[in-house]
Design a protein around this motif. Structure first.
Motif, PDB file in Angstrom:
ATOM      1  N   ALA A 103      46.830 -82.354  24.016  1.00  0.00           N
ATOM      2  CA  ALA A 103      47.572 -81.496  23.087  1.00  0.00           C
ATOM      3  C   ALA A 103      48.822 -80.938  23.756  1.00  0.00           C
ATOM      4  CB  ALA A 103      46.672 -80.367  22.590  1.00  0.00           C
ATOM      5  N   ALA A 104      48.710 -80.537  25.022  1.00  0.00           N
ATOM      6  CA  ALA A 104      49.879 -80.016  25.741  1.00  0.00           C
ATOM      7  C   ALA A 104      50.922 -81.108  25.946  1.00  0.00           C
ATOM      8  CB  ALA A 104      49.439 -79.435  27.079  1.00  0.00           C
ATOM      9  N   ARG A 105      50.463 -82.327  26.237  1.00  0.00           N
ATOM     10  CA  ARG A 105      51.400 -83.446  26.400  1.00  0.00           C
ATOM     11  C   ARG A 105      52.221 -83.681  25.137  1.00  0.00           C
ATOM     12  NH1 ARG A 105      47.561 -88.001  29.420  1.00  0.00           N
ATOM     13  NH2 ARG A 105      48.167 -87.493  31.557  1.00  0.00           N
ATOM     14  N   ARG A 106      51.622 -83.456  23.984  1.00  0.00           N
ATOM     15  CA  ARG A 106      52.316 -83.700  22.721  1.00  0.00           C
ATOM     16  C   ARG A 106      53.159 -82.513  22.273  1.00  0.00           C
ATOM     17  NH1 ARG A 106      48.151 -87.245  18.941  1.00  0.00           N
ATOM     18  NH2 ARG A 106      47.147 -88.397  20.639  1.00  0.00           N
ATOM     19  N   GLY A 107      53.173 -81.455  23.069  1.00  0.00           N
ATOM     20  CA  GLY A 107      54.042 -80.329  22.762  1.00  0.00           C
ATOM     21  C   GLY A 107      53.399 -79.170  22.059  1.00  0.00           C
ATOM     22  N   HIS A 108      52.077 -79.181  21.869  1.00  0.00           N
ATOM     23  CA  HIS A 108      51.396 -78.041  21.265  1.00  0.00           C
ATOM     24  C   HIS A 108      51.296 -76.889  22.260  1.00  0.00           C
ATOM     25  CE1 HIS A 108      50.019 -79.999  17.570  1.00  0.00           C
ATOM     26  NE2 HIS A 108      49.646 -81.050  18.282  1.00  0.00           N
ATOM     27  N   GLY A 109      51.338 -75.673  21.764  1.00  0.00           N
ATOM     28  CA  GLY A 109      50.955 -74.520  22.565  1.00  0.00           C
ATOM     29  C   GLY A 109      49.438 -74.481  22.632  1.00  0.00           C
ATOM     30  N   VAL A 110      48.869 -74.422  23.832  1.00  0.00           N
ATOM     31  CA  VAL A 110      47.436 -74.638  24.027  1.00  0.00           C
ATOM     32  C   VAL A 110      46.819 -73.498  24.814  1.00  0.00           C
ATOM     33  CG1 VAL A 110      45.687 -76.172  25.031  1.00  0.00           C
ATOM     34  CG2 VAL A 110      47.760 -77.148  24.010  1.00  0.00           C
ATOM     35  N   GLY A 111      45.654 -73.073  24.385  1.00  0.00           N
ATOM     36  CA  GLY A 111      44.796 -72.199  25.174  1.00  0.00           C
ATOM     37  C   GLY A 111      43.459 -72.875  25.373  1.00  0.00           C
ATOM     38  N   LEU A 112      42.803 -72.590  26.497  1.00  0.00           N
ATOM     39  CA  LEU A 112      41.464 -73.126  26.765  1.00  0.00           C
ATOM     40  C   LEU A 112      40.633 -72.012  27.390  1.00  0.00           C
ATOM     41  CD1 LEU A 112      40.329 -76.491  28.261  1.00  0.00           C
ATOM     42  CD2 LEU A 112      39.534 -74.371  29.304  1.00  0.00           C
ATOM     43  N   VAL A 113      39.455 -71.759  26.804  1.00  0.00           N
ATOM     44  CA  VAL A 113      38.548 -70.756  27.352  1.00  0.00           C
ATOM     45  C   VAL A 113      37.181 -71.390  27.584  1.00  0.00           C
ATOM     46  CG1 VAL A 113      39.706 -68.723  26.440  1.00  0.00           C
ATOM     47  CG2 VAL A 113      38.045 -69.918  25.013  1.00  0.00           C
ATOM     48  N   GLU A 114      36.578 -71.017  28.696  1.00  0.00           N
ATOM     49  CA  GLU A 114      35.270 -71.535  29.097  1.00  0.00           C
ATOM     50  C   GLU A 114      34.372 -70.348  29.439  1.00  0.00           C
ATOM     51  OE1 GLU A 114      31.884 -72.832  30.464  1.00  0.00           O
ATOM     52  OE2 GLU A 114      33.283 -74.272  29.546  1.00  0.00           O
ATOM     53  N   ALA A 115      33.181 -70.318  28.857  1.00  0.00           N
ATOM     54  CA  ALA A 115      32.299 -69.163  29.022  1.00  0.00           C
ATOM     55  C   ALA A 115      31.806 -69.000  30.451  1.00  0.00           C
ATOM     56  CB  ALA A 115      31.108 -69.275  28.072  1.00  0.00           C
ATOM     57  N   ARG A 116      31.657 -70.107  31.176  1.00  0.00           N
ATOM     58  CA  ARG A 116      31.216 -70.021  32.576  1.00  0.00           C
ATOM     59  C   ARG A 116      32.367 -70.526  33.457  1.00  0.00           C
ATOM     60  NH1 ARG A 116      25.515 -72.609  33.304  1.00  0.00           N
ATOM     61  NH2 ARG A 116      26.443 -74.349  32.175  1.00  0.00           N
ATOM     62  N   ILE A 149      37.693 -74.402  22.865  1.00  0.00           N
ATOM     63  CA  ILE A 149      36.501 -73.718  23.362  1.00  0.00           C
ATOM     64  C   ILE A 149      35.697 -74.739  24.165  1.00  0.00           C
ATOM     65  CG2 ILE A 149      34.385 -72.482  22.776  1.00  0.00           C
ATOM     66  CD1 ILE A 149      35.658 -71.688  20.129  1.00  0.00           C
ATOM     67  N   GLY A 150      35.616 -74.538  25.466  1.00  0.00           N
ATOM     68  CA  GLY A 150      34.854 -75.448  26.317  1.00  0.00           C
ATOM     69  C   GLY A 150      35.705 -76.031  27.420  1.00  0.00           C
ATOM     70  N   GLY A 151      35.311 -75.755  28.675  1.00  0.00           N
ATOM     71  CA  GLY A 151      36.067 -76.235  29.821  1.00  0.00           C
ATOM     72  C   GLY A 151      35.360 -77.327  30.576  1.00  0.00           C
ATOM     73  N   GLY A 152      34.615 -78.165  29.868  1.00  0.00           N
ATOM     74  CA  GLY A 152      34.102 -79.385  30.466  1.00  0.00           C
ATOM     75  C   GLY A 152      35.145 -80.485  30.348  1.00  0.00           C
ATOM     76  N   ILE A 153      34.753 -81.712  30.655  1.00  0.00           N
ATOM     77  CA  ILE A 153      35.734 -82.797  30.675  1.00  0.00           C
ATOM     78  C   ILE A 153      36.302 -83.070  29.287  1.00  0.00           C
ATOM     79  CG2 ILE A 153      34.068 -84.679  30.388  1.00  0.00           C
ATOM     80  CD1 ILE A 153      37.180 -84.657  32.694  1.00  0.00           C
ATOM     81  N   ALA A 160      46.900 -79.788  32.491  1.00  0.00           N
ATOM     82  CA  ALA A 160      47.207 -79.135  31.212  1.00  0.00           C
ATOM     83  C   ALA A 160      47.944 -77.826  31.445  1.00  0.00           C
ATOM     84  CB  ALA A 160      45.916 -78.898  30.434  1.00  0.00           C
ATOM     85  N   ALA A 161      47.491 -77.056  32.447  1.00  0.00           N
ATOM     86  CA  ALA A 161      48.152 -75.788  32.764  1.00  0.00           C
ATOM     87  C   ALA A 161      49.583 -76.015  33.234  1.00  0.00           C
ATOM     88  CB  ALA A 161      47.349 -75.033  33.823  1.00  0.00           C
ATOM     89  N   ALA A 162      49.798 -77.103  33.963  1.00  0.00           N
ATOM     90  CA  ALA A 162      51.151 -77.412  34.426  1.00  0.00           C
ATOM     91  C   ALA A 162      52.088 -77.713  33.265  1.00  0.00           C
ATOM     92  CB  ALA A 162      51.117 -78.599  35.394  1.00  0.00           C
ATOM     93  N   ARG A 163      51.529 -78.032  32.096  1.00  0.00           N
ATOM     94  CA  ARG A 163      52.328 -78.268  30.894  1.00  0.00           C
ATOM     95  C   ARG A 163      52.324 -77.053  29.970  1.00  0.00           C
ATOM     96  NH1 ARG A 163      53.873 -83.472  29.497  1.00  0.00           N
ATOM     97  NH2 ARG A 163      53.430 -85.039  31.085  1.00  0.00           N
ATOM     98  N   GLY A 164      51.841 -75.922  30.484  1.00  0.00           N
ATOM     99  CA  GLY A 164      51.937 -74.681  29.725  1.00  0.00           C
ATOM    100  C   GLY A 164      50.648 -74.198  29.105  1.00  0.00           C
ATOM    101  N   ALA A 165      49.547 -74.947  29.207  1.00  0.00           N
ATOM    102  CA  ALA A 165      48.284 -74.497  28.636  1.00  0.00           C
ATOM    103  C   ALA A 165      47.812 -73.239  29.350  1.00  0.00           C
ATOM    104  CB  ALA A 165      47.234 -75.602  28.736  1.00  0.00           C
ATOM    105  N   LEU A 166      47.242 -72.309  28.587  1.00  0.00           N
ATOM    106  CA  LEU A 166      46.714 -71.060  29.123  1.00  0.00           C
ATOM    107  C   LEU A 166      45.218 -71.235  29.302  1.00  0.00           C
ATOM    108  CD1 LEU A 166      48.646 -68.718  26.662  1.00  0.00           C
ATOM    109  CD2 LEU A 166      49.316 -69.344  28.994  1.00  0.00           C
ATOM    110  N   ALA A 167      44.765 -71.382  30.548  1.00  0.00           N
ATOM    111  CA  ALA A 167      43.357 -71.721  30.820  1.00  0.00           C
ATOM    112  C   ALA A 167      42.669 -70.566  31.522  1.00  0.00           C
ATOM    113  CB  ALA A 167      43.279 -72.983  31.687  1.00  0.00           C
ATOM    114  N   ALA A 168      41.440 -70.283  31.089  1.00  0.00           N
ATOM    115  CA  ALA A 168      40.654 -69.209  31.713  1.00  0.00           C
ATOM    116  C   ALA A 168      39.186 -69.592  31.718  1.00  0.00           C
ATOM    117  CB  ALA A 168      40.855 -67.887  30.972  1.00  0.00           C
ATOM    118  N   ASN A 169      38.569 -69.528  32.903  1.00  0.00           N
ATOM    119  CA  ASN A 169      37.116 -69.660  32.991  1.00  0.00           C
ATOM    120  C   ASN A 169      36.483 -68.272  32.885  1.00  0.00           C
ATOM    121  OD1 ASN A 169      38.020 -68.762  35.486  1.00  0.00           O
ATOM    122  ND2 ASN A 169      36.982 -70.325  36.685  1.00  0.00           N
ATOM    123  N   HIS A 170      35.154 -68.242  32.768  1.00  0.00           N
ATOM    124  CA  HIS A 170      34.411 -66.984  32.614  1.00  0.00           C
ATOM    125  C   HIS A 170      34.987 -66.153  31.471  1.00  0.00           C
ATOM    126  CE1 HIS A 170      32.170 -67.887  36.254  1.00  0.00           C
ATOM    127  NE2 HIS A 170      33.324 -68.227  36.806  1.00  0.00           N
TER     128      HIS A 170
END
Length: 519
Positions: A45-58, A32-36, A187-197
């Protein structure tokens, strides 16, 4: 749990696909949080092989991570606070980021005028020597002393300033919002699912980990994401996320506000970063950035709206007076092209210290339910923070695998496909309609401030240019994103610039360009 995404573009369609995947399949780690900070955790986390999602409210980097002084540095002033370990780590990270993001992190020289007070001069010399020793082997030059005329050649604004020479030392500079975006794209290039807003509205601790209700703030649609570990990397909102997760906040954040002013180089001719005294024991930086000069920062307690901090007129007047006093200038408020503020997520220590004296060490804690909170720290050490945070997680059972970002279109390809995109956005800056198209097609810009403030940096450089560019930018974004309320978005953007960047509240959008927003 994997959550690895198939190849998809980093645009509105890719975002929608990521949200759909998050609503369908569980991930190991949901950030939770798409800042640095969140960006770094997602990448590690993606580099180490975890399945990752990232969501940012703005938008990615919309908070503190687009409002810093744009420096990757050891923090020489922290030596005076006895934070030798913090400075050593930051200097090590400075070199690491220079190696890992060479296109985003560039060395920059700093001028430090030599104080006339002998005791102060001796202390500063000792600090610079210590700084060099701590950075030894990091690839940056050692400090050196130069004379008055050499200093004035590096910073012509010093012509009317009373100095007795200067030291030159080295740190590094970045574009904070674009660095944050670059990390998330990796991170997305390693499979992380990223979404802003995409705002987290409800969290539930369950036997298998967490269920998290996420609202798409653009469409109003909701999904329920499932994860084993939930990472609170919300920066100055970390306390709120802890409360949302059903526990009393333990981070004890003490928000600190820092303000900056932007000038043209013609008004403040500085070709290298410069540290100068304010007169009450504080110092300010004057830093060349994208053809302009940024002056900041302050460090004061803040109790206002953390979502919309602003450099108030009195704060701007204080910084402008310090500039005029030190450089012997007579700049008036009209010389300020933009004024802006950010809020640092500092950790309260229990002692009644000024925010400038609080440690920049991070807070990292995992609770028994799998809520990992990561906040505090500083831009320079974000990767070290991310590593320390992900160290708290068990190793994944298998690699997540799979790239998440397809090949991005280039500016040249966009113009070749549509020559009209070569048109200038603003007479004040070299940005074109193609830059807006690229922000939409390859950088997940979904709102005007995403594109003009963080992808192109216009509001931070020159708020008048951002106003001028807004209608033409809106026309391009409306065509690509299917907007039906372009006029309302333009008005909302004008109000944002007035509220957060010092634009005149009653200044209309340029009439000649406004028609472009109606096409």
């Amino acid at each position: 749990m994997s959550g690895a995404g198939s190849a998809r573009p980093f645009d509105a369609a890719g975002r929608a696909a990521s949200l759909a995947d998050l609503g369908r399949d569980p991930v190991d780690v949901l950030v939770i949080g798409g800042g640095i900070t969140g960006a770094g955790v997602a990448l590690e986390a993606a580099r180490r092989g975890h399945g990752v999602g990232l969501v940012e409210a703005r938008d990615f980097g919309a908070g503190t991570s687009s409002r810093s002084s744009k420096l990757i540095h050891g923090g020489i002033r922290y030596l005076a606070q006895g934070e030798v370990g913090l400075v050593r780590e930051a200097l090590r990270e400075r070199s690491r980021l220079r190696r890992e993001f060479p296109e985003m992190v560039e060395p920059i020289s700093f001028l430090l005028p030599i104080p006339r007070n002998l005791k102060d001069a001796v202390l500063l010399k000792a600090g610079l020597t210590t700084y060099d020793l701590l950075a030894r082997g990091g690839g940056f030059p050692r400090h050196r002393r130069i004379g008055v005329e050499a200093a004035r050649r590096m910073a012509p604004a010093l012509r009317r300033s009373d100095i007795r020479g200067a030291w030159v030392y080295w740190d590094a500079q970045t574009d904070d919002a674009r660095l944050t975006l670059a990390v998330i794209r990796r991170a997305a290039a390693r499979g992380a699912l990223a979404a802003n807003h995409a705002e987290v509205v409800v969290t539930r601790s369950v036997a298998a980990g967490w269920e998290v209700d996420v609202r798409d703030t653009l469409s109003g649609a909701r999904i329920t994401a499932r994860c084993r570990w939930l990472v609170n990397a919300a920066g100055v909102w970390a306390d709120s996320v802890e409360a949302l997760a059903g526990r009393s906040p333990r981070t004890h954040l003490r928000p600190s506000k820092g303000v900056h002013l932007t000038f043209s180089r013609a008004d403040l001719p500085v070709d290298t970063a410069l540290v100068f005294p304010v007169g009450d024991g504080r110092v300010l930086f004057a830093i060349p950035w994208h053809g302009h000069v940024v002056v900041g920062t302050t460090d004061t307690d803040y109790g206002g709206d953390i979502a919309a901090p602003a450099c108030e007129p009195a704060e701007a007047a204080d910084v402008l007076a310090a500039v005029n006093r030190f450089f012997g200038l007579a700049l008036n408020p009209g010389a300020v092209l933009s004024r802006w503020a950010g809020v640092r997520p500092l950790i309260a220590t229990g002692r009644q210290a000024a925010t400038k004296d609080l440690s920049r060490k991070p807070f990292i804690e995992m609770d028994e339910r799998g809520l990992l909170t990561v906040t505090g720290g500083k831009l320079t050490t974000f990767m070290a923070m991310a590593e320390a945070a992900v160290d708290r997680l068990p190793a994944p059972a298998g690699a997540a695998g799979g790239p998440g970002v397809g090949l991005a279109p280039t500016r040249e390809a966009l113009v070749a496909a549509d020559p009209a995109l070569a048109a200038r956005l603003s007479e004040r800056h070299p940005y074109t309609l193609a830059d807006i198209a690229l922000a939409c097609d390859a950088e997940m810009a979904l709102e005007l401030d995403d594109a003009l403030n963080r992808r192109l940096r216009l509001a931070f450089l020159d708020v008048g240019a951002a106003l001028e560019a807004a209608p033409a930018a809106a026309a391009v974004m409306a065509a690509r994103l299917g907007w039906r309320d372009t006029e309302a978005r333009l008005q909302g953007y004008r109000e944002l610039l007035a509220r957060e960047f010092g634009a005149a509240a009653d200044r209309p959008l340029p009439g000649a360009l406004l028609s472009a927003g109606r096409r």
